[in-house]
Motif scaffolding. Structure first.
Motif, short mmCIF file in Angstrom:
data_model
loop_
_atom_site.label_atom_id
_atom_site.label_comp_id
_atom_site.label_asym_id
_atom_site.label_seq_id
_atom_site.Cartn_x
_atom_site.Cartn_y
_atom_site.Cartn_z
N HIS A 51 0.84 -1.20 0.00
CA HIS A 51 0.00 0.00 0.00
C HIS A 51 0.88 1.24 0.00
N LEU A 82 -1.16 -4.19 -5.73
CA LEU A 82 -2.47 -3.93 -5.13
C LEU A 82 -3.27 -2.99 -6.02
N PRO A 83 -4.46 -3.39 -6.48
CA PRO A 83 -5.31 -2.45 -7.24
C PRO A 83 -5.62 -1.22 -6.38
N GLY A 84 -5.42 -0.06 -6.92
CA GLY A 84 -5.65 1.15 -6.14
C GLY A 84 -4.66 1.31 -5.00
N ASP A 125 -12.96 -0.54 1.88
CA ASP A 125 -12.63 -0.74 0.46
C ASP A 125 -11.19 -1.21 0.29
N LYS A 126 -10.30 -0.62 1.09
CA LYS A 126 -8.89 -1.00 1.01
C LYS A 126 -8.71 -2.46 1.43
N ASP A 142 -10.90 -4.84 1.21
CA ASP A 142 -11.43 -5.69 0.14
C ASP A 142 -10.42 -5.85 -0.99
N ASP A 143 -9.77 -4.75 -1.36
CA ASP A 143 -8.77 -4.80 -2.43
C ASP A 143 -7.57 -5.67 -2.03
N THR A 196 -6.26 -9.67 -3.74
CA THR A 196 -4.96 -10.06 -4.30
C THR A 196 -4.58 -11.48 -3.91
#
Length: 275
Positions: A160, A190-192, A217-218, A220-221, A225
């Motif tokens: 992150h 990591l997406p986003g 949301d973080k 969940d992302d 993975t």
């Protein structure tokens, strides 16, 4: 103070040009940060181990306190300036100041000069300190030229990008470069990764519902993975993310990148886990 600044610039120039240095051991002051001191001291020990491996002599000034960011972000410029003056004094005679936090390093580098822009007496000192203050991993890669670490960790991890390190200091590729050299570690993007986790210092206190949605949301992302662990360079983000992952019952551990790069994963449990 002037000698320290000139020596710092010389060492940085030598590093950028790839010149051998007759005196390679830079004198580095570790800015521990409040959260590391109170919640995760092992991050500070990991930082010392990495800095020494990079050929630095490390000291921890006892006069240091908070960088003043909570007061600054809350609009209390008076207290923020008072705290900043103490930091300027405490770190006056070192080649470099290094913090295992993009947030605190960004405060000193970006916002100290801004705070004292109308004070011609203090401004040069604030600018001089800002010029030799670095986030830990950026310092290791960009200043000391570190290209690999001797650590090993058999995990799949994702990373992150904390807001201040990324946006104020340009810390993005440096952590990934060093993590790619950790034996046994598989790094999944990591997406986003650049999206805020919702901590934001006082933001999570002022706007808890918004913060909770963002960290949800973080989480969940991160889970998407399939990684065993999430890493970052700011403890505030990691405390926030680790708490949400735990409340969701997700078996993903959170760790500061310094502990991984320093090979300390076997010595301390993940953030939030019992000893």
């Amino acid at each position: 103070m002037i000698w320290a600044a000139l020596r710092s610039k010389f060492l940085t120039l030598c590093s950028d040009l790839g010149w051998p240095m007759a005196e390679a051991r830079a004198r580095v002051a570790l800015f521990v940060t409040c959260l590391v001191d109170l919640f995760r001291p092992t991050v500070g020990f990991a930082a010392v181990r990495l800095l020494e491996a990079a050929g630095c002599t490390v000291e921890v000034p006892r006069r240091q306190t908070c960088c003043g960011q909570p007061a600054y972000n809350s609009g209390d410029r008076g207290d923020a300036k008072t705290i900043a003056l103490q930091v300027i004094e405490a770190f006056a005679h070192y080649d470099y100041v290094v913090a295992p936090s993009g947030s605190c390093a960004g405060m000193i580098r970006q916002h100290y000069p801004e705070m004292f822009a109308d004070d011609l007496l203090i401004l040069p000192r604030a600018e001089e300190l800002a010029a030799r203050t670095w986030e830990l991993v950026s310092f290791l890669v960009d200043v000391r030229g570190m290209t690999e670490v001797a650590a090993s960790w058999d995990r799949t991890a994702t990373y992150h990008d904390a807001c201040s390190g990324l946006r104020e200091l340009g810390v993005r590729d440096q952590p990934r470069r060093l993590l790619s050299t950790v034996a046994g570690l598989e790094l999944r993007e990591l997406p986003g990764a650049e999206v805020c986790c919702g901590f934001g210092g006082t933001f999570c206190v002022k706007y808890p519902d918004i913060s909770d949605k963002m960290v949800g949301d973080k989480a969940d992302d991160i889970a998407a993975t399939g990684a065993d662990a999430v890493l970052a360079g700011d403890l505030g983000c990691l405390l926030n993310i680790a708490g949400k992952l735990s409340r969701q019952g997700r078996p993903v551990e959170a760790r500061h990148i310094a502990e991984v790069l320093a090979g300390m994963t076997g010595e301390v449990p993940p953030i939030g886990a019992p000893r």
